[in-house]
Design an enzyme around this catalytic site. Structure first.
Site, PDB file in Angstrom:
ATOM      1  CB  ALA A 156      37.736  38.441  45.329  1.00 48.53           C
ATOM      2  N   GLY A 188      34.746  40.193  40.898  1.00 52.34           N
ATOM      3  CA  GLY A 188      34.179  38.851  40.840  1.00 52.34           C
ATOM      4  C   GLY A 188      32.671  38.856  40.901  1.00 52.34           C
ATOM      5  CD  GLU A 213      35.871  38.163  36.836  1.00 53.65           C
ATOM      6  OE1 GLU A 213      36.690  37.866  35.952  1.00 53.65           O
ATOM      7  OE2 GLU A 213      36.149  38.159  38.058  1.00 53.65           O
ATOM      8  CD  GLU A 243      38.450  42.295  38.856  1.00 56.16           C
ATOM      9  OE1 GLU A 243      37.618  41.429  39.174  1.00 56.16           O
ATOM     10  OE2 GLU A 243      38.171  43.247  38.086  1.00 56.16           O
TER      11      GLU A 243
END
Length: 719
Positions: free
Chosen positions: A61, A100, A103, A123
């Site tokens: 992100a 992300g 992910e 994160e």
């Protein structure tokens, strides 16, 4: 921001295009959703490959968007749609797949990695947890134990380790995208349900509760008050005990709590402060960062003590040729053996040959004739350093830079004995120099912007976090540290014990309390500093030393301790007791309690009960208060620089952002009130008197920390 193409017959290729790391911006997410939908609806497409442009899969992100409302397609439904699709999707991972980005790859049915790729879920280092299914899919793929370790530490893994863990299915030999396309063709007819991680049940652990309890205890011990690692354990625990949908709900709930927390704001502030530490102009306004640095190919290092050895190792690991000098054969040989051993150990861990060919050990200054820069790392003695600087000018080329590794001596005074004042700067490394990342780059009154740019660039090559600071006693870090140590000692005078002070500081988040740190570094180090500052001398009674010196309160407790030969770990006794000299486990020493009681009786001090809150407030706020003075004096360019110095050089807990950020979080008006109260109680401690800049900022409405620099400029004429 996601390019769609037919790569090879029935394989669609979706390429993320958002340089430099293909972050999952709103435009990228929109492009992925549209491209995946297009591929799933196209009857000619039977498999999909997702890759990133310019050799990078996806860095996750864009955290710059965290401060505002998220626009564009949500990440979780996007990943679910990829996993639920009826055509196999292969992630072609080059460069990085982080946060992300990983992910997203976990939502794909297969993962092919480049040999140089790095993968991870970092994160937690931003005060968050992987909230797009990372805490639920990863345990289902690689197992609970491995997933816990990766998620709670945020550690990156290599492609080779990822393959061993089962995180990727294959490592490519050549072109990763082509390998992924070939792999996609080979799996077209295979069933997809076994590859949908949300349908898997994590491997059952017979002693799962014990595993999670142990993991929780470990992260609490390691994180020292940080809440994100604890939340990560809680989320993975749910993955092991509840269906996927309920696990996702819990992940979302935990993320909601973390997202708005003060710790997340502090960690994200620290992230950007570190990134920008080398980008500010100098405190004096000179723009070194738009000045081209000089080339540094060969460096001289004078002195092979503990600090010099670490500097040499750091330079050589960066691929820089080094001439290492000592003045006596015995010290030279000892330094050579130590440096060689450190480089061989490091090379052994990485499976490469040690770069010993870059090293020259010598007793002769004449070997420095071809160096571009010299780092002096001799004993912290002004006259000795002056002699070294003077000698260097006789052998170095006229354009060679001369740097001093001093922790607080006057750089201008050293420059004055040279023939090249614009080419003299400070490089304050922190011990051990081959491990600690911080370097304070000190510019003197005549240091040129080009010199600062060159030294900063050299530090970056060495993997250091460099901060440009002005020339004053102690620079930034040690100038502030003096007041932190003083407050801790004053607390002992007033009734605290070393264990009480250290426990409060460790609960606040420091890895070690101040008295344990003193024992580790050696109490004799501080003794030498105080002697050099004229605070200890032959005219001071060593038995009943005065408690006021140079017009302010002084605590002679450390001096009296040193008189007893208690220098810390090296002697087995300091503020704590150790089983033997050199042992590391600190144990409370009953003799210290008696020592403190005798001291208080001698000076007529009535001990009182001190709270942990007072310990933290006086220690932490005295740091911030001096930080405000440093900003007003123009010694640091901004509060971010001060905080980076304390995060990387002094063990300030990262989840509290730094002493200046912490002051902003407490509230400037509250900090002002607390300092005023403590100064009324202790008028003989000038450092507790609130700085004029703090008062000005409160009067200006306590602006956010990002706006302090503009206020400092406006107010500087009144300070």
């Amino acid at each position: 921001m996601a390019r769609y193409a037919r790569a090879h017959g029935p394989v669609a290729l979706i390429t993320l295009t958002n340089p430099p790391v293909n972050a999952l911006s709103a435009a990228v997410r929109t492009g992925i959703v549209e491209s995946v939908s297009r591929a799933l609806q196209d009857d000619r497409v039977r498999a999909v490959v997702i890759c990133g442009e310019n050799g990078t899969f996806c860095g996750g992100a864009d955290i710059r968007q965290f401060s505002g409302p998220m626009s564009g397609p949500p990440l979780v439904p996007m990943i679910h749609s990829i996993e639920a699709g009826d055509k196999p999707v292969v992630a072609a991972i080059e460069g990085v797949a982080l946060g992300g980005g990983l992910e997203l790859a976990l939502g794909c049915h297969y993962r092919i990695a480049n040999p140089k790729a790095r993968l991870g879920l970092p994160e937690v280092t931003l005060g968050l947890l992987p909230a797009a299914g990372g805490t639920q899919r990863l345990p289902r793929l690689i197992g609970i134990t491995a997933a816990l370790e990766l998620i709670t530490t945020g550690r990156h893994v290599s492609a080779q380790e990822a393959l061993q863990l089962g995180l990727v299915d294959q490592i490519s030999d050549g072109n990763t995208v082509q390998a992924a396309v070939k792999f996609a063709l080979s799996v077209i007819d295979r069933p997809l349900n076994p590859r949908r991680l949300s349908l898997r049940t994590p491997a059952c652990l017979p002693d799962a509760e014990r595993v999670f309890d142990a993991a929780l205890a470990q992260v609490k011990r390691r994180s020292r008050g940080a809440v994100a690692p604890v939340a990560c354990v809680q989320a993975v625990r749910v993955a092991a005990t509840l269906p996927y949908e309920r696990g996702m709900a819990r992940e979302r709930e935990l993320m909601g709590t973390l997202f708005t927390s003060g710790q997340a704001r502090a960690l994200q502030y620290a992230f950007f402060a570190q990134r920008n530490a080398g980008k500010w102009s100098l405190p004096n306004g000179a723009r070194w960062n738009i000045t081209k640095p000089g080339e540094v190919r060969r460096v001289g290092v004078i002195g092979l003590g503990t600090m010099g050895r670490g500097i040499v190792v750091s330079l050589v690991k960066a691929g820089i040729s080094v001439v290492a000098i000592e003045t006596k054969p015995k010290e030279l040989e000892a330094g050579k053996i130590a440096v060689t051993a450190m480089l061989e150990r490091d090379a052994g861990r990485r499976g490469v040959a040690p770069p010993l060919h870059l090293l020259t050990f010598t007793l002769s200054f004449s070997q420095l004739r071809g160096v571009d820069l010299v780092i002096e790392a001799v004993f912290e003695d002004m006259e000795l350093k002056k002699r070294v600087f003077s000698d260097l000018c006789k052998v170095c080329t006229p354009d060679a830079l001369i740097c001093t590794n001093t922790s607080g001596l006057n750089v201008d005074e050293l420059a004055a004995v040279t023939d090249r004042r614009p080419l003299v700067a400070g490089m304050h490394f922190f011990a051990p120099a081959h491990i600690m990342r911080l370097v304070e780059v000190v510019f003197g009154a005549q240091t040129s912007p080009e010199s600062v740019a060159t030294v900063m660039a050299l530090g970056k090559r060495m993997g250091k976090v460099c901060v440009a600071v002005g020339n004053c006693p102690g620079f930034v870090g040690n100038r502030m540290l003096k007041h932190y140590i003083n407050q801790a000692c004053f607390l002992l005078e007033e009734g605290a014990t070393p264990e009480q002070v250290d426990q409060a500081l460790e609960e606040f988040g420091f890895a070690l309390g101040i008295f344990k740190v003193n024992d580790l570094s050696g109490l004799d180090v501080g003794l030498r500093v105080r002697k050099a500052a004229g605070l200890i001398g032959p005219d001071i009674d060593p038995v009943n030393p005065p408690r006021w010196r140079k017009g302010e309160r002084y605590c002679p407790l450390p001096d009296l301790l040193c008189q007893q030969g208690r220098f810390g770990q090296k002697t087995g006794r300091g503020w704590y007791l150790y089983d033997s000299p050199g042992a590391k486990e600190a144990k409370p020493d009953p003799e210290i309690r008696s020592f403190l009681e005798d001291y208080r009786r001698r000076y007529g001090i009535t001990p009182r009960r001190l709270t942990s809150q007072e310990v933290i407030e006086r220690c932490a706020l005295s740091l911030a208060n001096e930080g405000f003075r440093i900003l007003a004096d123009g010694v640091a360019a901004g509060p971010e620089d001060v905080d980076v110095i304390y995060l990387f050089g002094y063990g300030w807990p990262r989840h509290r952002g730094g002493p200046m950020f912490h002051a902003a979080q407490v509230g400037l008006a509250a900090v002002l009130e607390k300092l005023e109260r403590y100064h009324r109680l202790h008028p003989d401690v000038p450092s507790l008197q609130p700085s004029p800049l703090l008062r000005k900022l409160v009067a200006a409405g306590s602006p956010p920390i990002q706006q302090w620099k503009s206020h400092i400029k406006k107010l500087s004429s009144n300070l």
